[in-house]
Design a protein around this motif. Structure first.
Motif, PDB file in Angstrom:
ATOM      1  N   HIS A   1      36.457  28.404  39.708  1.00 56.01           N
ATOM      2  CA  HIS A   1      36.236  29.089  40.986  1.00 56.01           C
ATOM      3  C   HIS A   1      37.559  29.609  41.555  1.00 56.01           C
ATOM      4  O   HIS A   1      37.634  30.737  42.049  1.00 56.01           O
ATOM      5  CB  HIS A   1      35.553  28.146  41.978  1.00 56.01           C
ATOM      6  N   GLU A   2      38.601  28.806  41.468  1.00 57.74           N
ATOM      7  CA  GLU A   2      39.911  29.206  41.992  1.00 57.74           C
ATOM      8  C   GLU A   2      40.556  30.313  41.163  1.00 57.74           C
ATOM      9  O   GLU A   2      41.338  31.106  41.673  1.00 57.74           O
ATOM     10  CB  GLU A   2      40.837  27.994  42.063  1.00 57.74           C
ATOM     11  N   MET A   3      40.226  30.389  39.878  1.00 59.22           N
ATOM     12  CA  MET A   3      40.831  31.383  38.998  1.00 59.22           C
ATOM     13  C   MET A   3      40.128  32.737  39.025  1.00 59.22           C
ATOM     14  O   MET A   3      40.666  33.721  38.546  1.00 59.22           O
ATOM     15  CB  MET A   3      40.834  30.864  37.555  1.00 59.22           C
ATOM     16  N   ARG A   4      38.936  32.784  39.562  1.00 58.59           N
ATOM     17  CA  ARG A   4      38.196  34.044  39.519  1.00 58.59           C
ATOM     18  C   ARG A   4      38.886  35.107  40.366  1.00 58.59           C
ATOM     19  O   ARG A   4      39.559  34.805  41.358  1.00 58.59           O
ATOM     20  CB  ARG A   4      36.753  33.847  39.944  1.00 58.59           C
ATOM     21  N   GLU A   5      38.728  36.316  39.939  1.00 61.81           N
ATOM     22  CA  GLU A   5      39.357  37.431  40.632  1.00 61.81           C
ATOM     23  C   GLU A   5      38.618  37.711  41.929  1.00 61.81           C
ATOM     24  O   GLU A   5      37.393  37.591  41.992  1.00 61.81           O
ATOM     25  CB  GLU A   5      39.345  38.670  39.738  1.00 61.81           C
ATOM     26  N   PRO A   6      39.354  38.113  42.973  1.00 57.62           N
ATOM     27  CA  PRO A   6      38.714  38.408  44.262  1.00 57.62           C
ATOM     28  C   PRO A   6      37.643  39.483  44.098  1.00 57.62           C
ATOM     29  O   PRO A   6      37.815  40.446  43.366  1.00 57.62           O
ATOM     30  CB  PRO A   6      39.871  38.921  45.126  1.00 57.62           C
TER      31      PRO A   6
ATOM     32  N   THR B   1      34.696  39.127  42.755  1.00 56.80           N
ATOM     33  CA  THR B   1      33.728  38.886  41.687  1.00 56.80           C
ATOM     34  C   THR B   1      32.776  37.777  42.115  1.00 56.80           C
ATOM     35  O   THR B   1      33.177  36.808  42.754  1.00 56.80           O
ATOM     36  CB  THR B   1      34.398  38.469  40.364  1.00 56.80           C
TER      37      THR B   1
ATOM     38  N   GLN C   1      31.618  34.868  36.809  1.00 53.93           N
ATOM     39  CA  GLN C   1      32.736  34.816  35.878  1.00 53.93           C
ATOM     40  C   GLN C   1      32.207  34.346  34.535  1.00 53.93           C
ATOM     41  O   GLN C   1      31.473  33.368  34.460  1.00 53.93           O
ATOM     42  CB  GLN C   1      33.798  33.846  36.395  1.00 53.93           C
TER      43      GLN C   1
END
Length: 113
Positions: A92-97, A99, A102
């Protein structure tokens, strides 16, 4: 062997062949028995120091001791007994703004397929 299993094994060999000195440790967890049998053959094509970097475990519980030897508990995700965030939270923290979904590729080897 299934085409999928062979595909995963080819990728592992490619990685080990191209980056043997970059790899510190490769742990394959929840591997079916036949994977270990295949590894006995495949490791003959790799250098001994590279083979020593690979550990294959049939289940997560067997792997936990080795994981603890190589990854600090503060950095290890909760899914594997650490004090860090869960795997889901990391994704969740790594997903691109912007989106909402993922796609994550994980390899699962199923002896029944």
């Amino acid at each position: 062997f299934t085409e999928r299993v062979m595909s995963v094994l080819k990728e592992v060999i490619k990685i080990l062949s191209c980056f043997p000195e970059v790899l510190s440790k490769l742990m394959i967890i929840n591997a079916p028995f036949f994977f270990s049998a295949i590894w006995v053959v495949l490791r003959q094509f790799l250098e001994a120091r590279t083979v020593k970097k690979v550990d294959i475990y049939s289940n997560k519980n067997k792997a936990l001791a080795c994981i603890a030897d190589h990854i600090d508990k503060h950095e290890l995700i909760k899914d594997y007994g650490g004090e860090g965030p869960t795997f889901r939270k990391v994704l969740h923290e790594m997903r691109e703004p912007g989106t909402s979904r993922q796609i994550v590729q994980r390899f699962f080897l199923d002896a029944g397929s």
